[in-house]
Design a protein around this motif. Structure first.
Motif, PDB file in Angstrom:
ATOM      1  N   LEU A   1       0.834  -1.212   0.000  1.00  0.00           N
ATOM      2  CA  LEU A   1       0.000   0.000   0.000  1.00  0.00           C
ATOM      3  C   LEU A   1       0.866   1.259   0.000  1.00  0.00           C
ATOM      4  O   LEU A   1       0.573   2.223  -0.710  1.00  0.00           O
ATOM      5  CB  LEU A   1      -0.902   0.013   1.231  1.00  0.00           C
ATOM      6  CG  LEU A   1      -2.305  -0.542   0.998  1.00  0.00           C
ATOM      7  CD1 LEU A   1      -3.084  -0.545   2.305  1.00  0.00           C
ATOM      8  CD2 LEU A   1      -3.036   0.333  -0.024  1.00  0.00           C
ATOM      9  N   THR A   2       1.929   1.230   0.790  1.00  0.00           N
ATOM     10  CA  THR A   2       2.855   2.366   0.784  1.00  0.00           C
ATOM     11  C   THR A   2       3.417   2.573  -0.617  1.00  0.00           C
ATOM     12  O   THR A   2       3.503   3.702  -1.116  1.00  0.00           O
ATOM     13  CB  THR A   2       4.018   2.119   1.755  1.00  0.00           C
ATOM     14  OG1 THR A   2       3.466   1.869   3.030  1.00  0.00           O
ATOM     15  CG2 THR A   2       4.937   3.314   1.813  1.00  0.00           C
ATOM     16  N   ALA A   3       3.788   1.462  -1.263  1.00  0.00           N
ATOM     17  CA  ALA A   3       4.314   1.548  -2.629  1.00  0.00           C
ATOM     18  C   ALA A   3       3.303   2.236  -3.538  1.00  0.00           C
ATOM     19  O   ALA A   3       3.658   3.112  -4.335  1.00  0.00           O
ATOM     20  CB  ALA A   3       4.640   0.146  -3.150  1.00  0.00           C
ATOM     21  N   VAL A   4       2.041   1.846  -3.398  1.00  0.00           N
ATOM     22  CA  VAL A   4       1.003   2.442  -4.235  1.00  0.00           C
ATOM     23  C   VAL A   4       0.876   3.941  -3.951  1.00  0.00           C
ATOM     24  O   VAL A   4       0.825   4.764  -4.874  1.00  0.00           O
ATOM     25  CB  VAL A   4      -0.342   1.721  -4.000  1.00  0.00           C
ATOM     26  CG1 VAL A   4      -1.481   2.481  -4.656  1.00  0.00           C
ATOM     27  CG2 VAL A   4      -0.274   0.303  -4.529  1.00  0.00           C
ATOM     28  N   MET A   5       0.871   4.316  -2.666  1.00  0.00           N
ATOM     29  CA  MET A   5       0.748   5.734  -2.314  1.00  0.00           C
ATOM     30  C   MET A   5       1.928   6.534  -2.863  1.00  0.00           C
ATOM     31  O   MET A   5       1.755   7.616  -3.429  1.00  0.00           O
ATOM     32  CB  MET A   5       0.698   5.920  -0.789  1.00  0.00           C
ATOM     33  CG  MET A   5      -0.526   5.362  -0.108  1.00  0.00           C
ATOM     34  SD  MET A   5      -2.064   5.886  -0.858  1.00  0.00           S
ATOM     35  CE  MET A   5      -2.153   7.577  -0.305  1.00  0.00           C
ATOM     36  N   LEU A   6       3.135   6.003  -2.705  1.00  0.00           N
ATOM     37  CA  LEU A   6       4.311   6.717  -3.203  1.00  0.00           C
ATOM     38  C   LEU A   6       4.253   6.835  -4.727  1.00  0.00           C
ATOM     39  O   LEU A   6       4.637   7.859  -5.298  1.00  0.00           O
ATOM     40  CB  LEU A   6       5.596   6.013  -2.772  1.00  0.00           C
ATOM     41  CG  LEU A   6       5.902   6.061  -1.272  1.00  0.00           C
ATOM     42  CD1 LEU A   6       7.212   5.368  -0.974  1.00  0.00           C
ATOM     43  CD2 LEU A   6       5.952   7.499  -0.777  1.00  0.00           C
ATOM     44  N   GLY A   7       3.748   5.783  -5.381  1.00  0.00           N
ATOM     45  CA  GLY A   7       3.601   5.835  -6.836  1.00  0.00           C
ATOM     46  C   GLY A   7       2.614   6.913  -7.248  1.00  0.00           C
ATOM     47  O   GLY A   7       2.860   7.681  -8.190  1.00  0.00           O
ATOM     48  N   ILE A   8       1.497   6.987  -6.520  1.00  0.00           N
ATOM     49  CA  ILE A   8       0.505   8.024  -6.813  1.00  0.00           C
ATOM     50  C   ILE A   8       1.120   9.404  -6.616  1.00  0.00           C
ATOM     51  O   ILE A   8       0.955  10.310  -7.445  1.00  0.00           O
ATOM     52  CB  ILE A   8      -0.738   7.853  -5.912  1.00  0.00           C
ATOM     53  CG1 ILE A   8      -1.484   6.570  -6.289  1.00  0.00           C
ATOM     54  CG2 ILE A   8      -1.666   9.059  -6.029  1.00  0.00           C
ATOM     55  CD1 ILE A   8      -2.648   6.249  -5.370  1.00  0.00           C
ATOM     56  N   GLY A   9       1.873   9.558  -5.513  1.00  0.00           N
ATOM     57  CA  GLY A   9       2.514  10.841  -5.243  1.00  0.00           C
ATOM     58  C   GLY A   9       3.481  11.226  -6.358  1.00  0.00           C
ATOM     59  O   GLY A   9       3.535  12.379  -6.791  1.00  0.00           O
ATOM     60  N   ARG A  10       4.229  10.230  -6.830  1.00  0.00           N
ATOM     61  CA  ARG A  10       5.194  10.459  -7.896  1.00  0.00           C
ATOM     62  C   ARG A  10       4.475  10.947  -9.165  1.00  0.00           C
ATOM     63  O   ARG A  10       4.913  11.883  -9.822  1.00  0.00           O
ATOM     64  CB  ARG A  10       5.931   9.138  -8.150  1.00  0.00           C
ATOM     65  CG  ARG A  10       7.019   9.167  -9.178  1.00  0.00           C
ATOM     66  CD  ARG A  10       8.305   9.664  -8.581  1.00  0.00           C
ATOM     67  NE  ARG A  10       9.354   9.655  -9.584  1.00  0.00           N
ATOM     68  CZ  ARG A  10       9.481  10.569 -10.534  1.00  0.00           C
ATOM     69  NH1 ARG A  10       8.624  11.570 -10.597  1.00  0.00           N
ATOM     70  NH2 ARG A  10      10.455  10.503 -11.406  1.00  0.00           N
ATOM     71  N   ALA A  11       3.365  10.286  -9.505  1.00  0.00           N
ATOM     72  CA  ALA A  11       2.625  10.645 -10.713  1.00  0.00           C
ATOM     73  C   ALA A  11       1.998  12.031 -10.571  1.00  0.00           C
ATOM     74  O   ALA A  11       2.055  12.855 -11.483  1.00  0.00           O
ATOM     75  CB  ALA A  11       1.549   9.601 -11.000  1.00  0.00           C
ATOM     76  N   PHE A  12       1.427  12.288  -9.389  1.00  0.00           N
ATOM     77  CA  PHE A  12       0.728  13.542  -9.163  1.00  0.00           C
ATOM     78  C   PHE A  12       1.668  14.744  -9.245  1.00  0.00           C
ATOM     79  O   PHE A  12       1.301  15.812  -9.738  1.00  0.00           O
ATOM     80  CB  PHE A  12       0.072  13.486  -7.782  1.00  0.00           C
ATOM     81  CG  PHE A  12      -0.690  14.703  -7.419  1.00  0.00           C
ATOM     82  CD1 PHE A  12      -1.929  14.935  -7.974  1.00  0.00           C
ATOM     83  CD2 PHE A  12      -0.165  15.618  -6.521  1.00  0.00           C
ATOM     84  CE1 PHE A  12      -2.639  16.072  -7.644  1.00  0.00           C
ATOM     85  CE2 PHE A  12      -0.871  16.753  -6.192  1.00  0.00           C
ATOM     86  CZ  PHE A  12      -2.116  16.984  -6.748  1.00  0.00           C
ATOM     87  N   GLY A  13       2.903  14.565  -8.768  1.00  0.00           N
ATOM     88  CA  GLY A  13       3.829  15.690  -8.714  1.00  0.00           C
ATOM     89  C   GLY A  13       4.693  15.850  -9.954  1.00  0.00           C
ATOM     90  O   GLY A  13       5.425  16.823 -10.077  1.00  0.00           O
TER      91      GLY A  13
END
Lengths: 285, 296
Positions: free
Chosen positions: B200-212
């Motif tokens: 789940l952390t991996a998914v959140m960090l991935g989302i953050g990476r894409a968003f920014g």
């Protein structure tokens, strides 16, 4: 028996899907890398690497952009390496397990997640305007340093922590102080890991465009920067400019610039990998 | 200098370096606020939540930009999460050692590729291809951006999720196999559930990476500040928050309303990435304490 065969079939199908997913994630990137190298290397001549751009960036070379990226990352390293390594040592060796340490960890985590363009905004407000550095190598390098700081801190901490505790115990039992243990034992033993972290930070900074957009980068300069307070051209920004901003740009210039940037990044990756694997081979614990 | 004094000085110096992380985060936030907050006084709130972004006319509706960011990030997440998690499982659980030794550094190389380079290829190759294949009016669409962002987020997801899978104790797998489960069942029913916090952390960090992400998106999404409506909007140009800052900050006068509004967007980006990160981190911490309880 039938259920068992079905289970085996499910496993085979599942593994097949996982393999397929891995191919889908990696193959396009591999092709991209090969394509850029193939088309780019054709454009890379001594003149391309060593001359100034001409004809509105459509001809000539990209020397000022290469030099700019080297200057930016070098200046950045001078700032981020000491600060990041010191903070990493603090977290690995000195920090007590308390609220403050926990807050530092959360702050690092959040610094790592801030979008790079927001670092650009901060650099503009803080270094360019507040400290009156103007659009300059110094302002850009400091912005990049702050952006890279979490990488260097985290890898340093990990590297120092990975040194077996017995090394430290022996050092203390021989009368070594905290600092003596760190300087003579933990740092030398953790050095390969720390270097890898710094190189990965440099690699990331070298490829970033958004943080230097409003803090350091210039589309074109007729002369090389004279001081850290001059603006500079930079490779990633140059690639952005030649691929979007100028009509009639020859593909050779675009692919050549992309290839130089790619080779720079790959080179740092290779160096980091070599350091790591050599250290692993030499390690006796 | 006496040795005791040197010890003290070093201890203080490294402590200051550690605390500088907190100080920097606060200074960043302060300067964003200082430059961005005036926007709230200069532009009436109803205008800010309006649907038109027309800086030349002094209309600063943020809704199209926010929705543009959400659309592109959502689509990228839908691509990157299944592919990224599957790749992580393949590397950690299925691949033979020799393949793993190749894939792991390759993922690291992927993570280090400059986004501006991917943006360039997006313009040069991907966009024309999509334009012809899908019969679009332009190849520069939200979908083009989402594809690039997907592959930008994948390495983050793979490496964090793979670490999480690696951290699952050997005994869990051995136990499952000893009870007669095959490797596939072990992965699905034991290893992945045990690692779900980290995944789940991996998914959140991935989302953050894409968003920014900024450059790649700015180069391939066409940058039209319109409100995306329905899934058809995926194949039309959009404009994200990050791209707006990057594209317009160079041209505004310092201290103007437009300048302040761009910083306001920066504040929004800062706060959203903060939230995404804290959620990701809290998942890890909770999972770790649970694992410690089980193992002790």
């Amino acid at each position: 028996m039938n259920a068992r065969r079905q289970r085996q079939w499910t496993q085979r199908a599942g593994f097949g899907l996982l393999t397929l997913a891995t191919i889908v994630t990696t193959l396009p990137i591999l092709l991209i890398v090969l394509l850029i190298l193939q088309r780019g290397l054709a454009a890379i001549t001594p003149e391309f690497l060593l001359a100034f751009p001409s004809d509105g960036l459509r001809a000539g070379g990209i020397f000022p952009a290469i030099l700019g990226t080297v200057l930016l990352t070098f200046t950045m390293t001078l700032v981020v390496a000491p600060l990041g390594i010191a903070a990493g040592i603090y977290l690995a060796h000195y920090a007590p397990d308390n609220r403050l340490t926990q807050s530092i960890r959360i702050a690092i985590l959040n610094l790592a997640g801030i979008p790079s363009v927001v670092y650009g905004l901060f650099g503009l407000a803080f270094f360019v305007i507040f400290f009156r550095m103007g659009t300059s190598i110094l302002a850009g390098a400091l912005t990049l340093a702050i952006m890279t700081l979490p990488v260097v801190i985290t890898t340093t901490e990990e590297a120092v922590r990975s040194v077996p505790n017995s090394f430290h115990v022996v050092s203390v039992s021989l009368g070594g102080t905290d600092w003596q243990s760190v300087r003579r034992i933990l740092l030398p033993q953790g050095l390969p890991g720390i270097l890898t972290g710094v190189i990965l930070g440099v690699e990331r900074a070298a490829g970033e465009t958004a943080p230097i957009l409003f803090t350091a980068a210039a589309v074109y300069l007729p002369h090389l920067p004279n001081s850290p307070l001059d603006p500079t051209m930079a490779l990633p920004y140059h690639l952005y400019v030649v691929s979007t901003q100028i009509p009639g740009m020859p593909a050779g210039v675009q692919y050549g610039t992309a290839a130089v940037l790619l080779i720079l990044v790959l080179l740092m990756n290779v160096i980091a990998t070599v350091i790591r694997s050599r250290a692993r081979a030499r390690r006796r614990w | 200098m006496t040795s005791a004094l040197r010890e003290r000085l070093v201890a203080v110096a490294v402590r200051v370096a550690g605390i500088s992380a907190i100080a920097l985060l606060l200074v960043i936030f302060f300067f964003l606020i200082q430059q961005g907050l005036p926007a709230l006084a200069e532009v009436p709130l109803p205008d800010l939540i309006g649907s038109r972004w027309y800086p030349i006319e002094g209309t600063f509706g943020l809704v199209p930009l926010v929705l543009g960011s959400l659309l592109v990030t959502l689509a990228a997440t839908l691509i990157a999460v299944p592919l990224g998690v599957a790749t992580a499982v393949f590397i950690a659980e299925v691949a033979p050692r020799s393949v793993r030794e190749v894939l792991k550094p390759f993922i690291e190389v992927m993570a280090g590729l400059p986004s501006v380079m991917l943006g360039f290829l997006g313009i040069a190759i991907l966009a024309p291809e999509l334009y012809h294949r899908l019969g679009l009016t332009t190849g520069l669409t939200a979908f083009t951006g989402a594809l690039l962002l997907g592959w930008i987020a994948i390495p983050t997801i793979v490496s964090v999720a793979e670490d999480a899978l690696d951290a699952v104790p050997r005994g869990y797998r051995d136990g499952a196999l000893a009870l007669g489960a095959n490797r596939w069942q072990t992965i699905w029913r034991v290893t992945l559930p045990a690692a779900r916090g980290g995944v789940l952390t991996a998914v959140m960090l991935g989302i953050g990476r894409a968003f920014g992400e900024t450059m790649a998106v700015m180069m391939v999404t066409g940058n039209a500040a319109v409100i995306p409506r329905g899934w058809g909007a995926l194949f039309q140009p959009v404009r994200t928050m990050t791209a707006t800052i990057a594209a317009e900050m160079g041209e505004v006068a310092g201290g103007s309303t437009h300048y302040h509004v761009l910083f306001l967007i920066g504040i929004l980006l800062f706060l959203i990435s903060l939230a995404v990160n804290l959620v990701g981190a809290s998942v890890v911490f909770r999972a770790r304490t649970r694992a410690e309880r089980i193992l002790s």
